[in-house]
Design a protein around this motif. Structure first.
Motif, PDB file in Angstrom:
ATOM      1  N   THR A 130       2.466   2.173  -3.340  1.00 24.00           N
ATOM      2  CA  THR A 130       1.604   2.747  -4.362  1.00 24.00           C
ATOM      3  C   THR A 130       0.967   4.056  -3.907  1.00 24.00           C
ATOM      4  OG1 THR A 130      -0.245   1.448  -3.531  1.00 24.00           O
ATOM      5  CG2 THR A 130       1.003   0.506  -5.333  1.00 24.00           C
ATOM      6  N   GLY A 131       1.128   4.394  -2.644  1.00 17.67           N
ATOM      7  CA  GLY A 131       0.545   5.638  -2.159  1.00 17.67           C
ATOM      8  C   GLY A 131      -0.871   5.474  -1.643  1.00 17.67           C
ATOM      9  N   PHE A 132      -1.296   4.245  -1.474  1.00 14.49           N
ATOM     10  CA  PHE A 132      -2.635   3.991  -0.951  1.00 14.49           C
ATOM     11  C   PHE A 132      -2.641   4.200   0.561  1.00 14.49           C
ATOM     12  CE2 PHE A 132      -6.260   1.610   0.517  1.00 14.49           C
ATOM     13  CZ  PHE A 132      -7.192   1.711  -0.506  1.00 14.49           C
ATOM     14  N   ALA A 156       0.834  -1.192   0.000  1.00 14.62           N
ATOM     15  CA  ALA A 156       0.000   0.000   0.000  1.00 14.62           C
ATOM     16  C   ALA A 156       0.874   1.250   0.000  1.00 14.62           C
ATOM     17  CB  ALA A 156      -0.907   0.000   1.233  1.00 14.62           C
TER      18      ALA A 156
END
Ligand SMILES: [Zn+2]
Ligand SMILES: [Zn+2]
Ligand SMILES: [Zn+2]
Ligand SMILES: [Zn+2]
Lengths: 159, 159
Positions: B136-138, B133
């Motif tokens: 990906t920048g989530f 996460a």
DNA sequence: ACATCACATGTTATGATATAACGTTCGAGG
DNA sequence: CCTCGAACGTTATATCATAACATGTGATGT
């Protein structure tokens, strides 16, 4: 908007590859990769996002592949049962597996704003959950992990 | 059949305790612990298992607390929203949290035969999912973990 | 060729879960 | 009082999923 992985990419080859792989595996395992089943998998690969069963059904219906719910649910049952597609419980939706064939515990990152979904890799949890299960005598056969939050795009917008 | 924890136990005190704790917390946080909300929590504590919304509604209706779906869904929204109750996605069912107040990631062990559910403790996954996460920048806000398998009783029967 | 069987499909109907929408009630705070 | 917001009552409807049964179709053994 491509959602899986939260990255733009050209995935025409993903589709062809995934379909070919599915075809091959069905051949090897004597599974019937029928037109409806193939088309549902194709649709999920093309759209590359989580879709509701009735949303898929609309497309099938427009193409003359059947217009009643059992058509799509049967195809999804087959695809989910053999690991080509995952069901996302929180959303009552379905999405093509991004690494079918490999034995894995699917984990999803779901954006609560734009509903984009990414399938992340996880390892089978050898931690507390497995320990707790073992202590009580519970036999784990399958685990699903679903995380809700904000995708990069929505996190930026919201900030 | 008591299901949570897969162990028999006397839980009359669990109920009273949990209700008192909920009452206290609602007072502290100025939440309205109304009769319908209280009764739904009580029902879930009494039955000590995962229940469908309409199953709960039947009980409310028999007691004159309302007979229409919104009654129970509103109460459940409140209870889930404030962490008194968890929703089990795989089952479209609800169950009282076994350790409310504590900040935790709920993880459920669900028996595929008898539908019994246990809430296990987990830690917030610092492992691959969090890493994936982050890469990906989530932004993860909430995680649910649901494991399917066989409870001790059913595993024995099946064996 | 023919019977038979497993599996997939077509079709109708229904079940199960959840929410939209709108008006009313009621108590806290000005 | 008056106003406002939260909760509630009620009707209707949306959304997701499956039961049940009839029909087609291709593989297999004789
Ligand atoms: Zn997968
Ligand atoms: Zn988003
Ligand atoms: Zn809990
Ligand atoms: Zn069991």
């Amino acid at each position: 908007m491509d959602s899986i992985g939260f990255q733009q990419h050209d995935h025409s080859h993903c589709i062809a590859e995934a379909i070919a792989a599915a075809e091959e595996r069905c051949k090897a395992e004597k599974l019937q990769f029928t037109p409806a089943r193939r088309r549902v998998l194709e649709i999920l690969l093309e759209q590359h996002r989580a879709m509701g069963a009735y949303e898929i059904l609309e497309i099938l219906a427009a193409e003359g592949l059947g217009s009643q719910p059992p058509v799509v649910y049967r195809a999804l049952d087959f695809l989910v049962g053999h690991g080509f597609v995952h069901r996302i419980e929180r959303m009552n939706a379905y999405t093509a597996c991004t690494h079918p064939g490999e034995d894995h515990v699917p984990a999803f990152l779901i954006c609560r704003l734009c509903k984009a979904v990414a399938e992340a890799e996880t390892v089978l949890d050898g931690g507390r959950l497995g320990k707790a299960a073992h202590e009580t005598g519970f036999v784990i056969e399958k685990i699903v992990v679903e995380a809700e939050g904000l995708c990069p795009a929505c996190a930026e917008t919201a900030a």
